[in-house]
Design a protein around this motif. Sequence first.
Motif, PDB file in Angstrom:
ATOM      1  N   LEU A  14      -3.992 -12.088   6.656  1.00 43.46           N
ATOM      2  CA  LEU A  14      -2.711 -11.527   6.226  1.00 43.46           C
ATOM      3  C   LEU A  14      -2.935 -10.056   5.906  1.00 43.46           C
ATOM      4  O   LEU A  14      -3.650  -9.735   4.956  1.00 43.46           O
ATOM      5  CB  LEU A  14      -2.204 -12.269   4.986  1.00 43.46           C
ATOM      6  N   GLN A  15      -2.370  -9.176   6.699  1.00 45.32           N
ATOM      7  CA  GLN A  15      -2.602  -7.740   6.539  1.00 45.32           C
ATOM      8  C   GLN A  15      -1.727  -7.129   5.436  1.00 45.32           C
ATOM      9  O   GLN A  15      -2.196  -6.335   4.641  1.00 45.32           O
ATOM     10  CB  GLN A  15      -2.321  -7.020   7.860  1.00 45.32           C
ATOM     11  N   GLU A  16      -0.442  -7.503   5.395  1.00 48.48           N
ATOM     12  CA  GLU A  16       0.483  -6.898   4.436  1.00 48.48           C
ATOM     13  C   GLU A  16       0.523  -7.726   3.159  1.00 48.48           C
ATOM     14  O   GLU A  16       0.771  -8.921   3.186  1.00 48.48           O
ATOM     15  CB  GLU A  16       1.880  -6.803   5.055  1.00 48.48           C
ATOM     16  N   VAL A  17       0.262  -7.057   2.011  1.00 52.38           N
ATOM     17  CA  VAL A  17       0.229  -7.790   0.735  1.00 52.38           C
ATOM     18  C   VAL A  17       1.563  -7.746   0.003  1.00 52.38           C
ATOM     19  O   VAL A  17       1.935  -8.708  -0.670  1.00 52.38           O
ATOM     20  CB  VAL A  17      -0.921  -7.316  -0.184  1.00 52.38           C
ATOM     21  N   ILE A  18       2.254  -6.632   0.087  1.00 52.90           N
ATOM     22  CA  ILE A  18       3.650  -6.497  -0.317  1.00 52.90           C
ATOM     23  C   ILE A  18       4.262  -5.570   0.723  1.00 52.90           C
ATOM     24  O   ILE A  18       3.532  -4.880   1.441  1.00 52.90           O
ATOM     25  CB  ILE A  18       3.845  -5.940  -1.760  1.00 52.90           C
ATOM     26  N   PRO A  19       5.576  -5.530   0.843  1.00 55.61           N
ATOM     27  CA  PRO A  19       6.163  -4.662   1.867  1.00 55.61           C
ATOM     28  C   PRO A  19       5.644  -3.221   1.775  1.00 55.61           C
ATOM     29  O   PRO A  19       5.693  -2.584   0.729  1.00 55.61           O
ATOM     30  CB  PRO A  19       7.671  -4.739   1.567  1.00 55.61           C
ATOM     31  N   GLY A  20       5.078  -2.758   2.896  1.00 54.98           N
ATOM     32  CA  GLY A  20       4.591  -1.392   2.989  1.00 54.98           C
ATOM     33  C   GLY A  20       3.168  -1.164   2.523  1.00 54.98           C
ATOM     34  O   GLY A  20       2.643  -0.070   2.647  1.00 54.98           O
ATOM     35  N   HIS A  79      -0.696   2.279   1.041  1.00 56.56           N
ATOM     36  CA  HIS A  79       0.699   2.565   1.351  1.00 56.56           C
ATOM     37  C   HIS A  79       0.684   3.920   2.027  1.00 56.56           C
ATOM     38  O   HIS A  79       0.401   4.941   1.382  1.00 56.56           O
ATOM     39  CB  HIS A  79       1.540   2.587   0.076  1.00 56.56           C
ATOM     40  N   ASP A  80       0.918   3.935   3.316  1.00 57.28           N
ATOM     41  CA  ASP A  80       0.734   5.138   4.126  1.00 57.28           C
ATOM     42  C   ASP A  80      -0.710   5.624   3.928  1.00 57.28           C
ATOM     43  O   ASP A  80      -1.628   4.878   4.189  1.00 57.28           O
ATOM     44  CB  ASP A  80       1.771   6.211   3.784  1.00 57.28           C
ATOM     45  N   ASP A  81      -0.913   6.842   3.428  1.00 56.72           N
ATOM     46  CA  ASP A  81      -2.273   7.348   3.234  1.00 56.72           C
ATOM     47  C   ASP A  81      -2.740   7.243   1.782  1.00 56.72           C
ATOM     48  O   ASP A  81      -3.796   7.779   1.432  1.00 56.72           O
ATOM     49  CB  ASP A  81      -2.357   8.812   3.687  1.00 56.72           C
ATOM     50  N   THR A  82      -1.975   6.572   0.950  1.00 58.97           N
ATOM     51  CA  THR A  82      -2.300   6.459  -0.480  1.00 58.97           C
ATOM     52  C   THR A  82      -2.932   5.109  -0.773  1.00 58.97           C
ATOM     53  O   THR A  82      -2.428   4.065  -0.328  1.00 58.97           O
ATOM     54  CB  THR A  82      -1.015   6.612  -1.321  1.00 58.97           C
ATOM     55  N   ILE A  83      -4.020   5.125  -1.546  1.00 53.11           N
ATOM     56  CA  ILE A  83      -4.617   3.861  -1.987  1.00 53.11           C
ATOM     57  C   ILE A  83      -3.819   3.369  -3.191  1.00 53.11           C
ATOM     58  O   ILE A  83      -3.798   4.002  -4.245  1.00 53.11           O
ATOM     59  CB  ILE A  83      -6.103   4.021  -2.331  1.00 53.11           C
ATOM     60  N   ALA A  84      -3.147   2.239  -2.990  1.00 53.53           N
ATOM     61  CA  ALA A  84      -2.315   1.648  -4.034  1.00 53.53           C
ATOM     62  C   ALA A  84      -3.127   0.737  -4.953  1.00 53.53           C
ATOM     63  O   ALA A  84      -2.747   0.510  -6.103  1.00 53.53           O
ATOM     64  CB  ALA A  84      -1.169   0.862  -3.406  1.00 53.53           C
ATOM     65  N   GLY A  85      -4.233   0.205  -4.439  1.00 60.06           N
ATOM     66  CA  GLY A  85      -5.069  -0.689  -5.229  1.00 60.06           C
ATOM     67  C   GLY A  85      -6.382  -0.934  -4.526  1.00 60.06           C
ATOM     68  O   GLY A  85      -6.588  -0.508  -3.382  1.00 60.06           O
ATOM     69  N   MET A  86      -7.273  -1.625  -5.225  1.00 60.97           N
ATOM     70  CA  MET A  86      -8.574  -1.966  -4.648  1.00 60.97           C
ATOM     71  C   MET A  86      -9.132  -3.204  -5.329  1.00 60.97           C
ATOM     72  O   MET A  86      -8.699  -3.578  -6.419  1.00 60.97           O
ATOM     73  CB  MET A  86      -9.569  -0.825  -4.800  1.00 60.97           C
TER      74      MET A  86
END
Length: 187
Positions: A14-20, A79-86
């Motif tokens: 599953l690639q997408e974890v939440i939309p976007g 999210h795009d080029d931003t790391i939203a989490g890790m």
Amino acid sequence: MDINMDKLKYSITLQEVIPGVIAVQAGPEDKEAVNGLMLQTAAWLQSKGSKQWHELLAGEDRHRVPDAIDRGEVFIFKHDDTIAGMVILQQHASAWDRSLWGEEGHETAVYLHRLCINRDFGGKRLGDAILRWAEQGIRFPGKDRIRLDCISSVPDLNRLYGGAGFTYKGQAPSGFNLYEKMQSPLH
């Protein structure tokens, strides 16, 4: 997507974890941004009165995250080029994990460490989504459970893991609560 880096094998289902926001394995080019995210999280925790991750602010990284990136154990959520989490997902128990869990059950366990969220994505339940992804969105051959630990004195963190369906397995003498969850079968 099947990946084989030396002995690290996994399959992202599953690639997408939440939309976007998509899950990808961190690469060497992500080391600086991942470090920045961990420092941001440590500073945020400190602003909330927590001493959790305080060693990062002093320049000490007990999990040696750059090495974990080189081993292929760090996954980032972009999210795009931003790391939203890790998150770090280790297929082999570290000395820390063995000190908490004892010597049994390591063969089939993946160890989750350093879950953190970019504060710009706070309040979007991304932490919950990453935990669900670790359970349902990635597979490691021969592994059927996820283990993690957290400081027992942080109620919000313990609620997060319990609310995500992780089973409380007890408290280690060091004051860390232990949680485990079986991975959902593939559909």
